[in-house]
Design a protein around this motif. Structure first.
Motif, PDB file in Angstrom:
ATOM      1  N   UNK B  68      -5.956  -3.951   1.220  1.00 14.60           N
ATOM      2  CA  UNK B  68      -4.917  -4.058   0.184  1.00 14.60           C
ATOM      3  C   UNK B  68      -5.203  -3.080  -0.951  1.00 14.60           C
ATOM      4  N   UNK B  71      -4.264   0.340   0.037  1.00 16.50           N
ATOM      5  CA  UNK B  71      -2.809   0.501   0.063  1.00 16.50           C
ATOM      6  C   UNK B  71      -2.277   0.718  -1.361  1.00 16.50           C
ATOM      7  N   UNK B  72      -2.876  -0.004  -2.306  1.00 19.37           N
ATOM      8  CA  UNK B  72      -2.429   0.152  -3.690  1.00 19.37           C
ATOM      9  C   UNK B  72      -2.692   1.553  -4.208  1.00 19.37           C
ATOM     10  N   UNK B  75      -0.340   3.787  -1.765  1.00 15.84           N
ATOM     11  CA  UNK B  75       1.046   3.341  -1.866  1.00 15.84           C
ATOM     12  C   UNK B  75       1.994   4.243  -1.052  1.00 15.84           C
ATOM     13  N   UNK B  78       6.894   3.494   2.929  1.00 13.93           N
ATOM     14  CA  UNK B  78       7.038   3.019   4.299  1.00 13.93           C
ATOM     15  C   UNK B  78       8.508   3.007   4.687  1.00 13.93           C
ATOM     16  N   UNK B 106       4.345  -4.301  12.567  1.00  9.06           N
ATOM     17  CA  UNK B 106       3.343  -4.614  11.542  1.00  9.06           C
ATOM     18  C   UNK B 106       3.331  -3.565  10.438  1.00  9.06           C
ATOM     19  N   UNK B 108       5.676  -2.077   9.151  1.00  8.45           N
ATOM     20  CA  UNK B 108       6.776  -2.266   8.207  1.00  8.45           C
ATOM     21  C   UNK B 108       6.432  -3.311   7.153  1.00  8.45           C
ATOM     22  N   UNK B 109       5.544  -4.226   7.524  1.00 11.15           N
ATOM     23  CA  UNK B 109       5.211  -5.307   6.595  1.00 11.15           C
ATOM     24  C   UNK B 109       4.340  -4.796   5.444  1.00 11.15           C
ATOM     25  N   UNK B 110       4.450  -5.500   4.347  1.00 12.78           N
ATOM     26  CA  UNK B 110       3.537  -5.215   3.230  1.00 12.78           C
ATOM     27  C   UNK B 110       2.124  -5.612   3.658  1.00 12.78           C
ATOM     28  N   UNK B 112      -0.304  -7.469   2.562  1.00 18.15           N
ATOM     29  CA  UNK B 112      -0.732  -8.875   2.579  1.00 18.15           C
ATOM     30  C   UNK B 112       0.081  -9.688   3.589  1.00 18.15           C
ATOM     31  N   UNK B 113       1.313  -9.304   3.775  1.00 16.06           N
ATOM     32  CA  UNK B 113       2.094  -9.968   4.831  1.00 16.06           C
ATOM     33  C   UNK B 113       1.451  -9.679   6.186  1.00 16.06           C
ATOM     34  N   UNK B 151      10.953 -10.958   8.194  1.00 14.14           N
ATOM     35  CA  UNK B 151      11.070  -9.513   8.399  1.00 14.14           C
ATOM     36  C   UNK B 151      10.914  -9.172   9.878  1.00 14.14           C
TER      37      UNK B 151
END
Lengths: 469, 180
Positions: B68, B71-72, B75, B78, B106, B108-110, B112-113, B151
């Motif tokens: 995470x 990713x931050x 960023x 996507x 997968x 496509x998901x954020x 943490x999702x 999603x």
């Protein structure tokens, strides 16, 4: 098994086990070293900042934290405001003082009084309930005690032991008792007892001079007229046999042995008894202070030496003076030079006259106060004029011996130092939080998968994850 | 040295499972390898204390947080790729298609999702264990789980034919409100 689980397992089926053990160990070691270095560096930085910030708060310029550097007894050439952590003389008595001064901006009630050690710049505070050094709070000749007015009583503070002793009003009906002068041997003092007769604004105020010594108290004089301003009221000759005191514009010289009194009528209200040091060391001459009006703008105050019996000026050619000054008060005489030592008060305006009883000095907004020796070639600064203090008093033993030394007053905290102190505090707090978070991060996850650690990586709880797409 | 040996033993035993989970989280072998290395380095940094507790939970948490966090920092923008499923396929190609489908979905998901899906459906953790791994509340896990399934249902509905949102995430909620 759901289709989603099957799809995930199928997708991960052929993923090899990555061979990263060596790289992870090397990276982990580097992080350990960096972390230890960062912890040590942060701790050192915080300590350095705190030290930089606290040293001026705790101590004195050029002196250790205790604020003392022994150079032998003497009057320091500089004094200053005590540090915020300066201790009270009741808690930590530091022995005889060379000088005491009143600082109205202090934390004590009425500004309080600050004593500076005789041998070293050891600063101690004393709550005197508004009594002013040199006027209503007097240092004993040896510098070991302070007598100050405490309403209807006198309080005697012993600087050697820190003990305070309350001496009850010696005169029934007195509303205020103020010390006026110590006997040279410290055996007693003369006080002014004021009885307002119920209404301080009404005429008929009675002010009685009383001798307080080992044998008790005995009346010296009583009059309905006002005494000279506090600090100028009484002078006792070195042998303690002759006392000069002033009511209105009349100085009375009283011999305790022969019981003979002489009076000297002063020519105007710009002249007054010079203070507790008005007697010359030989006890044969009495000094008065006089505002020189030949040059009004010069704000010059001079000493005139009178015959105590006739009141005639002995040597009109010798008038040691100080200018500019709002007022001067004679402390004593330097035995080495024979010159008078005075307190010079510089205020927003000059005392035009003493008003004899108006205590006009109390009405002045004092800017700075210093100690000067008035030599024949002009004044010499003994204690540098110090802003922010109301008045001061010096021990007779120090004045007479002419002893001076270098002063190391506590330094005022500058804006940079204040910022460093605040910054250091904030940094310390931040460091504490950082250490706490780090320890929290290191908390080991329990076998059931619980625990609150974040594995040493940034937490993700504080930010919401925005929807993708 | 004893610490290093025990750490190597731990890595040998768990690196395969960690690698698979990392791949599902990132969808890329290079990123997955990097992620595993980062998580293991964080674990080794505190190994003397970690090994006394639950090293696997620790390294899992480290991996998800590193993921995470990364990713931050990056960023990435996507863009949802089209998830196409061939009409006719053999068994082998069906498996390959399934892999492509789930990996693409997968992505496509954020993060943490994605982590919640991997932890719940691949590692088979409970909601409480997932919350502990992500260092968040169970309620947050439920929300992430719900949003992720919604999603995925849009992208690859055939994967969720037998998944009930109510069963996994608590009381049913109108999907339309939460659909993106």
């Amino acid at each position: 098994m759901s289709a989603l689980t099957a799809a995930l397992r199928a997708a991960a089926e052929d993923v090899p086990a990555y061979d990263v053990a060596d790289a992870a160990i090397a990276l982990g070691r580097r992080r350990r070293r960096r972390s230890a270095l960062a912890s040590t560096g942060a701790g050192l930085l915080v300590l350095i900042l705190l030290a930089v910030a606290l040293i001026p708060l705790l101590g004195s310029r050029g002196s250790p934290l205790g604020g003392a550097r022994s150079e032998g007894p003497g009057l320091p050439d500089r004094i200053g405001s005590p540090g915020v952590l300066t201790r009270s003389m009741g808690i930590a008595p530091a022995g005889p003082a060379s000088v005491v001064f009143t600082e109205p901006s202090g934390l004590l009630s009425g500004g309080g009084l600050v004593a500076v050690g005789a041998d070293a710049d050891t600063y101690r505070t004393l709550d005197t309930a508004g009594a002013i050094a040199g006027r209503t709070a007097l240092l004993s000749p040896d510098g070991g005690r302070i007598a100050f007015s405490w309403g209807k009583d006198i309080v005697m503070a012993d600087l050697r032991t820190g003990r305070r002793q309350r001496i009850l009003d010696p005169v029934v009906g007195g509303d205020r008792v103020v010390p006026a002068a110590w006997f040279a041997d410290g055996s007693g003092l003369i006080v002014v007892v004021t009885s307002h007769a119920g209404d301080p604004t009404a005429p008929g105020i009675v002010q009685e001079l009383t001798i307080m010594d080992m044998s008790g108290s005995s009346g010296l004089a009583t009059a309905t007229g006002p005494v000279a301003p506090y600090g100028f009221t009484v002078a006792i000759n070195p042998s303690g046999t002759t006392i000069a005191y002033q009511y209105s514009n009349v100085i009375t010289v009283y011999n305790r042995i022969t019981n003979v009194k002489h009076t000297i009528t002063l020519p105007d209200d710009r002249t007054a008894l010079a203070g507790r040091g008005a007697w010359t060391p030989d006890g044969r001459t009495l000094a008065v202070v006089h505002r020189d009006t030949d040059d009004y703008q010069a704000r010059r105050w001079e000493l005139r030496l009178l015959d105590p019996v006739t009141g005639v000026e002995r040597d009109p050619g010798y008038r040691p003076s100080l200018a500019p000054a709002s007022a001067i008060r004679l402390l004593g005489w330097d035995s080495q030079t024979g010159d008078p030592v005075v307190v010079g008060i510089d205020a927003d305006q000059t005392v035009d006259n003493f008003g004899y009883g108006g205590n006009s000095l109390d009405q002045l907004a004092v800017k700075k106060v210093g100690v000067y020796e008035l030599g024949r070639n002009g004044p010499r600064t003994v204690l540098a004029p110090t802003p922010g203090i109301t008045d001061l008093d010096v021990a007779d033993s120090i004045v007479t011996a002419g002893l001076t030394r270098r002063g190391y007053p506590p330094r005022a905290v500058s804006a940079v130092e204040l910022a460093a102190a605040v910054g250091g505090g904030l940094l310390l707090a931040a460091w504490g939080v950082w250490v706490w978070r780090r320890r929290r991060a290191l908390r080991i996850v329990e076998p059931d998968g619980g625990g609150q650690g974040d594995a040493g990586v940034p937490s993700t709880r504080s930010r919401a994850i925005p929807p993708s797409g | 040295m004893a610490d290093e040996e025990s750490f190597r033993d731990f890595v040998r035993a768990r690196s395969a499972a960690l690698s698979r989970a990392a791949y599902l989280l990132t969808g890329d072998h290079h990123l997955a390898q990097d992620l595993v290395q980062t998580a293991l380095a964080a674990t080794y940094q505190h190994w003397p204390r970690v090994q006394a507790g639950n090293p696997e939970a620790y390294v899992r948490r480290a991996m998800h947080h590193a993921h995470v966090s990364r990713w931050r920092k990056r960023r990435p923008i996507e863009v949802a790729p089209a998830v196409e499923v061939p009409d006719h396929a053999t068994d082998e190609s069906e498996t390959a298609t399934l892999r492509l489908t789930i990996v693409a979905a997968l992505r496509v998901l954020a993060p943490r999702q994605r982590a919640v899906i991997v932890l719940r459906y691949f590692e088979d953790l409970t909601e409480a264990q997932t919350a502990a791994a992500l260092n968040c509340s169970v309620g947050t896990v439920k929300r992430l789980h719900f949003d992720a399934l919604a999603r995925l249902r849009d992208l690859a509905p055939h994967l969720l034919a037998d998944v009930s949102i109510v069963d996994r995430s608590g009381p049913a909620q109108p999907l339309g409100v939460h659909l993106l």
